[in-house]
Design an enzyme around this catalytic site. Structure first.
Site, PDB file in Angstrom:
ATOM      1  N   LYS A  21      11.404  15.567  22.410  1.00  0.00           N
ATOM      2  CA  LYS A  21      11.459  16.995  21.786  1.00  0.00           C
ATOM      3  C   LYS A  21      12.653  17.733  21.965  1.00  0.00           C
ATOM      4  O   LYS A  21      12.983  18.313  20.926  1.00  0.00           O
ATOM      5  CB  LYS A  21      10.120  17.773  22.381  1.00  0.00           C
ATOM      6  CG  LYS A  21       8.893  17.200  22.030  1.00  0.00           C
ATOM      7  CD  LYS A  21       7.692  18.482  22.298  1.00  0.00           C
ATOM      8  CE  LYS A  21       6.680  18.049  22.985  1.00  0.00           C
ATOM      9  NZ  LYS A  21       6.547  18.432  24.362  1.00  0.00           N
TER      10      LYS A  21
ATOM     11  N   LYS B 215      17.381  18.968  34.387  1.00  0.00           N
ATOM     12  CA  LYS B 215      16.996  20.176  33.455  1.00  0.00           C
ATOM     13  C   LYS B 215      17.744  21.467  33.836  1.00  0.00           C
ATOM     14  O   LYS B 215      18.236  21.946  32.897  1.00  0.00           O
ATOM     15  CB  LYS B 215      15.488  20.409  33.160  1.00  0.00           C
ATOM     16  CG  LYS B 215      14.726  19.340  32.474  1.00  0.00           C
ATOM     17  CD  LYS B 215      13.423  20.014  31.861  1.00  0.00           C
ATOM     18  CE  LYS B 215      12.838  18.838  30.897  1.00  0.00           C
ATOM     19  NZ  LYS B 215      11.327  19.287  30.391  1.00  0.00           N
TER      20      LYS B 215
ATOM     21  N   LYS C 143      14.924   7.901  25.775  1.00  0.00           N
ATOM     22  CA  LYS C 143      13.715   7.959  25.068  1.00  0.00           C
ATOM     23  C   LYS C 143      13.531   9.085  24.012  1.00  0.00           C
ATOM     24  O   LYS C 143      14.431   9.928  24.172  1.00  0.00           O
ATOM     25  CB  LYS C 143      12.770   8.459  26.454  1.00  0.00           C
ATOM     26  CG  LYS C 143      12.573   9.809  26.638  1.00  0.00           C
ATOM     27  CD  LYS C 143      11.492  10.259  27.657  1.00  0.00           C
ATOM     28  CE  LYS C 143      11.305  11.881  27.831  1.00  0.00           C
ATOM     29  NZ  LYS C 143      10.490  12.575  26.627  1.00  0.00           N
TER      30      LYS C 143
HETATM   31  P1  ATP Z   1      10.789  17.543  26.624  1.00  0.00           P
HETATM   32  O1  ATP Z   1      11.848  16.612  26.070  1.00  0.00           O
HETATM   33  O2  ATP Z   1      10.770  18.978  26.180  1.00  0.00           O
HETATM   34  O3  ATP Z   1      10.413  17.144  28.017  1.00  0.00           O
HETATM   35  P2  ATP Z   1       8.947  15.113  25.854  1.00  0.00           P
HETATM   36  O4  ATP Z   1       9.090  14.786  24.560  1.00  0.00           O
HETATM   37  O5  ATP Z   1       9.397  14.636  27.105  1.00  0.00           O
HETATM   38  O6  ATP Z   1       9.697  16.850  25.611  1.00  0.00           O
HETATM   39  P3  ATP Z   1       6.594  16.452  26.958  1.00  0.00           P
HETATM   40  O7  ATP Z   1       5.649  17.309  26.474  1.00  0.00           O
HETATM   41  O8  ATP Z   1       7.229  16.517  28.250  1.00  0.00           O
HETATM   42  O9  ATP Z   1       7.494  15.928  25.826  1.00  0.00           O
HETATM   43  O10 ATP Z   1       5.516  14.999  27.548  1.00  0.00           O
HETATM   44  C1  ATP Z   1       4.217  14.874  26.873  1.00  0.00           C
HETATM   45  C2  ATP Z   1       3.767  13.319  27.187  1.00  0.00           C
HETATM   46  O11 ATP Z   1       4.266  12.581  26.186  1.00  0.00           O
HETATM   47  C3  ATP Z   1       3.872  13.047  28.511  1.00  0.00           C
HETATM   48  O12 ATP Z   1       2.663  12.222  28.729  1.00  0.00           O
HETATM   49  C4  ATP Z   1       5.074  12.153  28.464  1.00  0.00           C
HETATM   50  O13 ATP Z   1       5.156  11.202  29.394  1.00  0.00           O
HETATM   51  C5  ATP Z   1       4.918  11.533  26.973  1.00  0.00           C
HETATM   52  N1  ATP Z   1       6.128  11.019  26.514  1.00  0.00           N
HETATM   53  C6  ATP Z   1       7.148  11.947  26.368  1.00  0.00           C
HETATM   54  N2  ATP Z   1       8.346  11.246  25.578  1.00  0.00           N
HETATM   55  C7  ATP Z   1       7.743  10.009  25.517  1.00  0.00           C
HETATM   56  C8  ATP Z   1       8.358   8.630  24.983  1.00  0.00           C
HETATM   57  N3  ATP Z   1       9.566   8.824  24.374  1.00  0.00           N
HETATM   58  N4  ATP Z   1       7.617   7.606  25.048  1.00  0.00           N
HETATM   59  C9  ATP Z   1       6.308   7.629  25.542  1.00  0.00           C
HETATM   60  N5  ATP Z   1       5.814   8.626  25.945  1.00  0.00           N
HETATM   61  C10 ATP Z   1       6.530   9.742  26.110  1.00  0.00           C
HETATM   62 MG    MG Z   2       9.244  15.496  29.230  1.00  0.00          MG
END
Ligand code: ATP
Ligand code: MG
Length: 342
Positions: free
Chosen positions: A209, A111, A206
């Protein structure tokens, strides 16, 4: 009952990965464990963010938890910053965290590299200490973690052991405390297989967000036509038939896995149902399954968002319950570290 804590950041919109990898699994856990689910707003400021959006996104994330089936009569649902002990314990823990441990964190490297020096605050580096505080405050037995959070949980465990060693046991007893371990060392809870949801535009990264293209993810609140359009345009391949686990066909595996998890069928059932299909027949099937699964969540979400007094009360009750547990732990830590208590 054993205790579980977990949370999602209020940044961007909650997508199918957050749902299938985290929130959906929490629903089952709340029946057999004591659960605390929070919206980790303090973590959301570790990269540049929009102050106009933070409180709105926090409410929306809370409403999504409830709409997905988190039951506030079973689980404590609250906002991280409403329980002050999180930040307070973090300071105490940071004094016991070797800086070298933080420098090794992959998420920090990734990041900070993306954000560029000017945008990297100290908080991005110390983020795992706050996460350790989130977990250790509640003496959690288990923490559900995705692949992406495993290294941070390992740091939490090492930090708990270090603080127990430095300040716990007989030393603490001499200071008038009850001695023993200050923190429980939490175990990871690995989610059921298939819970790493991949991007719709690239089966090797993956769903996220923070990915710039909205086409790469299905958001839980996407309207029907948006879902249909995203599935219609998502990346596929030109092999005949559909199959799981073919490494050369990551998109195929991902779309079948999503269909399996959303429809509630077994992997075997889906493999059989889809083996002779082409994308033209499978895509409408997946679209319908997604719409059917997400529609009731979206209806409940609108209801919850339209009753702000209710949402406020859920969050206030959740924070009060959480603070009781958190304050007790924090008090022990202050005492064990030798502070003068008032
Ligand atoms: P960012 O890209 O901002 O890090 P993110 O999509 O990874 O956002 P987080 O808020 O960091 O979301 O993660 C929230 C939860 O969702 C965590 O438990 C993480 O392990 C899970 N998670 C995030 N992306 C995935 C995915 N593609 N598949 C399964 N679990 C996920
Ligand atoms: Mg994340």
């Amino acid at each position: 009952k054993k205790r579980i804590v977990s949370g999602v950041q209020p940044t961007g919109s909650i997508h199918l990965g957050n749902y299938l990898g985290a929130i959906k699994n929490w629903i089952a856990l709340q029946n057999s464990y004591e659960t605390l689910f929070f919206i980790v707003d303090l973590h959301a400021i570790t990269l540049p963010y929009d102050t106009q959006q933070l409180s709105k996104a926090t409410r929306e994330t809370a409403a999504i938890y409830l709409a997905c089936g988190i039951d506030n009569s079973k689980a404590s649902v609250f906002v991280q910053s409403h329980v002050r002990a999180h930040v307070e314990l973090m300071w105490l823990l940071s004094s016991a965290t070797p800086i070298g441990w933080l420098n090794k964190m992959i998420q920090f490297k990734e990041k900070s590299h993306k954000a560029g020096d000017e945008n990297v605050g100290v908080a991005l580096l110390t983020y795992p200490v706050l996460m350790a505080s989130d977990i250790l405050l509640y003496q959690s037995d288990f923490v559900p973690v995705g692949e992406d959070q495993k290294q941070h949980l390992e740091l939490t465990r090492e930090l708990a052991e270090r603080v127990n060693y430095l300040y716990g046991g007989r030393k603490w007893k001499k200071l008038g405390g009850r001695g023993g371990a200050i923190f429980k060392v939490p175990e990871p809870l690995i989610p059921p297989a298939g819970a790493r949801v991949m991007s719709l535009t690239d089966g090797l990264s993956k769903m996220s967000k923070s990915a710039p293209s909205d086409q790469s993810r299905i958001n839980l609140l996407d309207p029907k036509d948006v879902i249909a359009n995203k599935i219609k345009r998502c990346k596929t391949d030109s092999s005949a038939g559909l199959e799981f686990d073919n490494l050369a066909r990551p998109e195929c595996n991902n779309l079948l896995s999503i269909y399996q998890l959303i429809s509630g069928k077994t992997k075997g059932e889906v493999a059989e149902e889809c083996q002779n299909m082409n994308w033209g027949t499978f895509k409408p099937l997946l679209t319908d399954a997604l719409i059917e699964h997400l529609h009731p969540i979206q209806v409940r979400y609108e209801e919850i968002m339209s009753d702000s007094a209710y949402l406020d009360k859920v969050l206030a009750d959740g924070a009060a319950k959480a603070a009781d547990i958190a304050d007790a732990t924090l008090n022990n830590v202050y005492q064990a570290m030798g502070f003068l208590r008032r």
